[in-house]
Design a protein around this motif. Structure first.
Motif, PDB file in Angstrom:
ATOM      1  N   PHE A 309       0.990  -1.057   0.316  1.00  0.00           N
ATOM      2  CA  PHE A 309      -0.126  -0.026   0.102  1.00  0.00           C
ATOM      3  C   PHE A 309       0.871   0.919   0.190  1.00  0.00           C
ATOM      4  O   PHE A 309       0.251   2.544   0.055  1.00  0.00           O
ATOM      5  CB  PHE A 309      -0.761  -0.169   1.338  1.00  0.00           C
ATOM      6  N   GLY A 310       2.294   1.145   0.080  1.00  0.00           N
ATOM      7  CA  GLY A 310       3.413   1.950  -0.012  1.00  0.00           C
ATOM      8  C   GLY A 310       3.601   2.726   1.355  1.00  0.00           C
ATOM      9  O   GLY A 310       3.304   4.029   1.390  1.00  0.00           O
ATOM     10  N   PRO A 331       0.315   5.819  -0.351  1.00  0.00           N
ATOM     11  CA  PRO A 331      -1.106   5.288  -0.089  1.00  0.00           C
ATOM     12  C   PRO A 331      -2.063   6.208  -0.837  1.00  0.00           C
ATOM     13  O   PRO A 331      -3.235   5.981  -1.261  1.00  0.00           O
ATOM     14  CB  PRO A 331      -1.683   6.070   1.239  1.00  0.00           C
ATOM     15  N   ALA A 332      -1.400   7.524  -1.332  1.00  0.00           N
ATOM     16  CA  ALA A 332      -2.210   8.622  -1.989  1.00  0.00           C
ATOM     17  C   ALA A 332      -2.540   7.979  -3.144  1.00  0.00           C
ATOM     18  O   ALA A 332      -3.124   7.778  -4.229  1.00  0.00           O
ATOM     19  CB  ALA A 332      -1.621  10.270  -1.856  1.00  0.00           C
ATOM     20  N   LEU A 335      -4.518   5.001  -3.961  1.00  0.00           N
ATOM     21  CA  LEU A 335      -5.464   4.842  -3.861  1.00  0.00           C
ATOM     22  C   LEU A 335      -5.897   5.354  -4.861  1.00  0.00           C
ATOM     23  O   LEU A 335      -6.660   4.862  -5.705  1.00  0.00           O
ATOM     24  CB  LEU A 335      -5.568   6.123  -2.568  1.00  0.00           C
ATOM     25  N   ALA A 364     -11.777   8.870   1.779  1.00  0.00           N
ATOM     26  CA  ALA A 364     -10.899   8.087   0.961  1.00  0.00           C
ATOM     27  C   ALA A 364     -11.264   8.837  -0.501  1.00  0.00           C
ATOM     28  O   ALA A 364     -10.369   8.923  -1.691  1.00  0.00           O
ATOM     29  CB  ALA A 364     -11.081   6.654   0.521  1.00  0.00           C
ATOM     30  N   ALA A 367     -10.848  12.202  -1.133  1.00  0.00           N
ATOM     31  CA  ALA A 367      -9.160  12.309  -0.989  1.00  0.00           C
ATOM     32  C   ALA A 367      -8.920  11.609  -2.521  1.00  0.00           C
ATOM     33  O   ALA A 367      -8.741  12.006  -3.317  1.00  0.00           O
ATOM     34  CB  ALA A 367      -8.839  11.216   0.044  1.00  0.00           C
ATOM     35  N   TRP A 418     -13.602   2.085   2.088  1.00  0.00           N
ATOM     36  CA  TRP A 418     -12.312   1.750   1.251  1.00  0.00           C
ATOM     37  C   TRP A 418     -13.616   1.468  -0.324  1.00  0.00           C
ATOM     38  O   TRP A 418     -13.302   1.496  -1.446  1.00  0.00           O
ATOM     39  CB  TRP A 418     -11.622   0.220   1.230  1.00  0.00           C
TER      40      TRP A 418
END
Lengths: 509, 343
Positions: A309-310, A331-332, A335, A364, A367, A418
Motif C-alpha cells: 500500500f506504500g 497511500p495517495a 488510492l 478516501a 481524497a 474503501w
C-alpha cells in the motif's frame, strides 16, 4: 447464586448515549476467586458495562456494590483506588517510556522528595517475574512485542492492589503460547482470591478459563450460566439470538467462487522486500481471488500489507499492477491505482473518531477525487446511507460521531470507506480483530462477495479458521519471510500450522 | 416547555455560545456604563461611532484569526503572523516610495508583490512543518523571531511613511461603511466558500483529528498543510497592509506586535480547539470582535493602561471557562438534576 463470596454486584444498570441505548437494566455479579466471562456481540453493551464499572461513564440508573458496600466510581483513577483495575483491548500505555516507568507512572515511590529509581526498577522486575517475564525494565516499552506490552499492563493493574481485574480482549494480539502463559497468571490470581472479568471473542479461550459466563445482547442481559454446563452452540445462539446456519453457508459460497477465479493477474510482486522488515518475496494476486496471509504475530503480515500500500517503501523488488510498474507508491498513489487498505490498528490508523460516520466513509473517496471536486450533499447522503444499509452498520444515522460506535461498527465504517472507492485490490489487515462472531461472519461473507464481483482481496488474519474459510490461496509467513504458498486441498489447519511451525521446533523455542 | 428546554440546551452546548455570551456581556456593560458607546452618526456620508471603530480597528485581527483558524484546525499553530504583517507592510511601503501623492509602481502591482511575499512566508512555515517535520510551534517561531529583522532590513531601520492617499484608503477609507469592513466580509465569505464548498474543510478536520488515519485514507496531508499555512500567510499579509495603511507608515518594530497571540486567543475563544479538528470561522470572527471590543471598551472607560491587560485576562479566562468541558459538565449536570422538581 449464594451470597457467601460475592465480591462485586451490579444491579439494574442503565445507560443511554445520544440516540443509542447502551445498557438496559443489566445485572452482573462477580465472586471472589472466579473468572467470569462477559460475552456478547459488538454493541451488546460489554464495553459500556466495563466503562461504568471503571468510572469512565456514569450510569443513569442502578447500583454497584463492592464487598457489600455501594460504590460510585467517579473516574478510572477512583475506581483503581477502590480496587477495580482494567487492562484494555488496545493498550493504553506510553510506548516511549520505559517498562518500569509505565508500571509506576503517576505513583512513583519517593525518597527524600525525589523519585526513587532504584526501588522502581527493582519492584518492576519483581512484578514481571511474578508473571514469569524477565526483561530489562529500563528499556522503552515500544521496543517490546505487543504481548509483552500486554503483560506490562497487567503487571501495572495488579500492583495497584486490584480486587477486581478486568481483562478486555487481552488475547487478541497473543499467540497460543502467550495465551497459555496469560492463563497461568490468571489461574494464580484467581487462587489468590481475585475476581477476574474476562472479555474475549475466542470461544475456546472462554471455555478454557472461565467459571461462569454472562451473556449480553442488544444492551440487555440474556443470562448468567456456569461454563461447565453451557454447550458452545447454545452460547453462540444466545449471543446471536439465532442459530448459526450462516457459517456453513460460507463454505459453499467459497466453493462456488473457486471455480470462477479468472486467470487474469492483477497484481504481480517480484522480489519485494525491505531490510529489517521483510525478506524479499514474490506474490501474484488474480482478479476475483482471495489470497490469505497466515502467520504468527510479527511474522511480517502487516509489513507485507504496508509495502503493498506504500506506507513503507521497499528497498528491493517491483510491484506491477496490470503489468505496469507502480512504484514508488504512497497511500495517495495507491488510492489512485484503486488499491485499498483497512489497516490493522483501527484506532490510530483507521477511524477519525471526532468526525461523523458520513465523513469517515467519504474520506478516501473524496481524497481520490481531490479537494476541489467535492461530492455534493445529496451524493454524500446517498453513498453513506447505502453503505450503512449494505454493511448493516448500527448507527442512528450518518451524522453520529464514529467514536460513539462499537468496535465492529467502526470496522465496518472503514470497510465502507474503501468500498466506496471501488477498489480493484483490497488489502484487509485483521478486519475481524476484536469484533464478535456475528459481525465476523458478515465481514467474511462480504469478502467472498467482493471476490465474486471480480475484486482481488488480500486477507490477513490471526485466526486460521477464518483464513481457511475465505481464501483460495494462502501465503504463509514466518520470521519476516514468506515460507510457502498453499492452494486447493493444502488449505487446511494442519498444513498451515505445520508451515507456520516448521522451523520453530529446532529454533530456540 | 420540553422542546424549549432542549433548544436552550443545544444552544448552550454549541461552541459559539460562550463567545456570543461574552460579546453580549461586554455590550451590555457598555450600554449601562459607557455613555455614547452605541451612538452612531453619519458624518460626511460616513458612518461613525464606537461600534464602527471596533470594526475598523479589529479588522486586521479578524483577518489573522481566519487564517489562524485553519492552521490550528490541522493541529498546528502559526506564531509568525505579526511579523509577516510587518514584513508585508514594509514591502508595500518600500515599493510605493516616499514621494508625496505618487507611487513608484502601480498600486495593484505593489499589493500583488507584497501579498506574494506574505504567501511565501506562509509557505516557508508550511514546508518546515509538513515536509521537514518540525513541530509547528518551533517552525513558526523561527519566522516570528527573524521576521521583524527582515522587516527592519526592508525599512532600513526607519519608520517608512507612506504619502500615497489611495493606499491610505485601504485602511481608513469609507464607502459609507469603512472599507476594511467590506474587505473582512469578502475574505470571510471567500475562505468559507473555499473550505466548505470544496472538500478542503473535511480534509483539514480529518488531519487535525488523526493525521495517521488521514494518511492511510490517501489524503495528501503535506500539501493540505502547505496550502493552509500559505493561506494563513496571505491573511496576515492583508492584515499587514491594513495596519500600515491605517497608520500611514510601515513600522517594522511595532506593526502587528503580539497579534499572533491575540489571533490564537480569538480562535480558541471562538470554539476551535488548539488540539485541532473541528473549526468555526464565524467563531474566530466573534473571538476577534470580543478582544477588540474589550480593548476599545477599556480605553473608552478610561481604565489606566496598566490595568488593561488584567481586565483582558479576566474576560479571556471567563470565556475559556465557559467552554472548558469540565466546567460545562458541572454546569449542565446541575441544570439536569432538578428537572423533575423544577418543571
Amino acid at each position: 447464586m449464594s451470597e457467601r463470596d460475592v465480591l462485586l454486584r451490579m444491579k439494574s444498570i442503565s445507560k443511554t448515549f445520544p440516540g443509542v441505548k447502551a445498557l438496559s437494566n443489566v445485572d452482573f455479579t462477580l465472586e471472589r476467586g472466579e473468572v467470569h466471562a462477559l460475552m456478547g456481540e459488538n454493541g451488546a453493551g460489554k464495553s459500556t458495562l466495563i466503562k461504568v464499572l471503571t468510572g469512565v461513564e456514569r450510569p443513569e440508573a442502578g447500583v454497584i456494590e463492592l464487598e457489600g458496600r455501594p460504590i460510585f466510581p467517579k473516574d478510572p483513577h477512583h475506581a483503581q483506588s477502590l480496587g477495580i483495575s482494567a487492562v484494555y483491548q488496545e493498550i493504553n500505555l506510553c510506548l516511549n517510556l520505559s517498562v518500569a516507568e509505565n508500571i509506576f507512572i503517576g505513583r512513583e515511590p519517593l525518597k527524600f522528595g525525589r523519585i526513587d529509581w532504584k526501588t522502581i526498577h527493582q519492584r518492576a522486575q519483581q512484578l514481571l517475574e511474578r508473571l514469569d517475564i524477565r526483561l530489562d525494565v529500563q528499556q522503552s516499552l515500544g521496543s517490546f512485542s505487543v504481548a509483552i506490552q500486554q503483560m506490562v499492563a497487567i503487571a501495572r493493574a495488579l500492583d495497584i492492589s486490584a480486587k477486581v481485574l478486568i481483562l478486555d480482549e487481552p488475547t487478541s494480539c497473543l499467540d497460543a503460547n502467550e495465551v497459555e502463559r496469560l492463563f497461568q497468571v490468571m489461574r494464580r490470581l484467581k487462587s489468590e482470591g481475585l475476581g477476574i472479568i474476562f472479555i474475549s471473542h475466542f470461544l475456546d479461550q472462554v471455555y478454557a478459563i472461565a467459571d461462569r459466563i454472562t451473556v449480553l445482547r442488544n444492551s440487555e442481559q440474556v443470562g448468567c450460566y456456569s461454563a461447565a454446563t453451557l454447550p458452545r452452540l447454545e452460547l453462540v445462539s444466545k449471543m446471536l439470538g439465532k442459530e448459526l446456519e450462516d457459517l456453513e453457508g460460507l463454505a459453499r459460497v467459497k466453493q462456488a467462487g473457486t471455480s470462477r477465479v479468472s486467470k487474469s493477474t492483477l497484481l504481480e510482486v517480484k522480489n519485494l522486500g525491505r531490510i529489517g522488515k521483510l525478506q524479499p518475496f514474490d506474490l501474484e494476486v488474480n482478479a476475483g481471488e482471495v489470497v490469505g496471509l497466515a502467520g504468527l504475530l510479527g511474522s511480517g503480515r502487516t509489513e507485507t500489507a504496508q509495502l503493498l500500500f506504500g506506507v513503507e517503501q521497499p528497498d528491493s523488488g517491483s510491484i506491477k499492477l496490470d503489468g505496469k510498474e507502480i512504484q514508488p507508491l504512497s497511500p495517495a498513489k495507491a488510492l489512485k491505482k484503486k488499491i485499498g487498505l483497512c489497516p490493522e490498528n483501527r484506532r490510530s490508523d483507521g477511524v477519525v473518531p471526532e468526525l461523523t460516520v458520513r465523513e469517515n466513509i467519504l474520506l478516501a473517496l473524496q481524497a481520490g477525487r481531490g479537494w476541489f471536486r467535492r461530492l455534493n450533499r445529496k451524493q454524500q447522503m446517498e453513498i453513506t446511507n447505502g453503505y450503512i444499509r449494505a454493511l448493516n452498520i448500527s448507527t442512528p444515522d450518518g451524522e453520529q460521531l464514529v467514536k460513539n460506535l462499537s468496535g465492529g461498527n467502526q470496522q465496518k465504517v472503514i470497510l465502507a470507506r474503501w468500498l466506496a472507492t471501488d477498489p480493484r485490490l483490497l488489502i484487509l489487515d485483521e478486519p475481524t480483530k476484536g469484533i464478535d462472531i456475528g459481525a465476523k461472519t458478515e465481514i467474511q461473507k462480504l469478502i467472498l462477495a467482493l471476490a465474486r464481483d471480480g475484486k482481488a482481496i488480500v486477507f490477513i488474519s490471526s485466526e486460521i479458521d477464518e483464513v481457511i474459510r475465505c481464501s483460495q490461496r494462502v501465503m504463509v509467513l514466518r520470521d519476516r519471510q514468506k515460507v510457502t504458498e498453499l492452494r486447493g486441498d493444502q488449505i487446511n489447519k494442519t498444513w498451515i500450522m505445520q508451515s507456520i511451525a516448521e522451523r520453530v521446533s529446532d529454533g530456540p523455542a | 416547555m420540553d422542546r424549549h428546554n432542549a433548544g436552550w440546551r443545544s444552544l448552550m452546548n454549541s461552541p459559539l455560545s460562550g463567545a456570543g455570551l461574552a460579546l453580549l456581556l461586554i455590550m451590555a456593560f457598555n450600554l449601562f456604563f459607557t455613555p455614547g458607546f452605541f451612538d452612531i452618526r453619519i458624518q460626511d456620508n460616513q458612518l461613525r461611532g464606537s461600534l464602527i471603530d471596533i470594526l475598523v480597528r479589529g479588522a486586521p485581527l479578524m483577518l489573522m484569526a481566519l487564517g489562524m483558524t485553519l492552521v490550528i484546525a490541522t493541529g498546528g499553530v502559526d506564531l509568525s503572523v505579526g511579523p509577516v504583517a510587518a514584513i508585508t507592510g514594509a514591502v508595500a511601503a518600500a515599493l510605493i516610495g516616499g514621494q508625496l501623492n505618487v507611487t513608484q509602481m502601480p498600486l495593484s502591482l505593489v499589493l500583488l508583490i507584497a501579498l506574494l511575499i506574505a504567501i511565501l512566508c506562509g509557505i516557508w512555515n508550511g514546508v518546515l512543518v509538513a515536509y521537514i517535520g518540525i513541530q509547528p510551534i518551533v517552525a513558526t517561531l523561527i519566522l516570528m523571531v527573524a521576521g521583524r529583522g527582515i522587516a527592519q532590513l526592508i525599512t532600513q531601520g526607519q519608520i517608512l511613511t507612506i504619502y500615497y492617499p489611495p493606499y491610505h484608503f485601504l485602511g481608513a477609507g469609507y464607502w459609507f461603511l469603512p472599507f476594511s469592513m467590506y474587505l473582512v466580509i469578502a475574505i470571510f465569505i471567500l475562505i468559507s466558500l473555499f473550505v466548505r464548498r470544496t472538500a478542503l474543510g473535511l480534509f483539514i478536520e480529518a488531519i487535525g483529528v488523526s493525521a495517521s488515519a488521514s494518511y492511510y485514507s490517501g489524503i495528501n496531508e503535506k500539501n493540505i498543510k502547505l496550502l493552509v499555512y500559505g493561506l494563513c500567510g496571505l491573511c496576515a499579509g492583508i492584515a499587514g497592509i491594513l495596519i500600515s495603511a491605517n497608520i500611514r507608515s510601515a513600522d517594522a518594530n511595532n506593526a502587528g506586535l503580539w497579534y499572533e497571540l491575540d489571533a490564537i486567543l480569538a480562535v480558541v475563544i471562538g470554539g476551535t480547539a488548539l488540539s485541532g479538528g473541528r473549526f468555526s470561522l464565524v467563531g474566530s470572527l466573534l473571538g476577534a470582535l470580543i478582544i477588540q471590543s474589550l480593548t476599545t471598551t477599556i480605553y473608552r472607560f478610561g481604565v489606566p493602561p496598566e490595568v488593561t491587560l488584567v481586565v483582558k485576562a479576566g474576560v479571556v479566562f471567563t470565556v475559556s471557562l465557559l467552554q472548558a468541558p469540565g466546567f460545562r459538565k458541572l454546569k449542565l449536570g446541575r441544570s439536569v438534576a432538578p428537572k423533575g422538581v423544577a418543571q
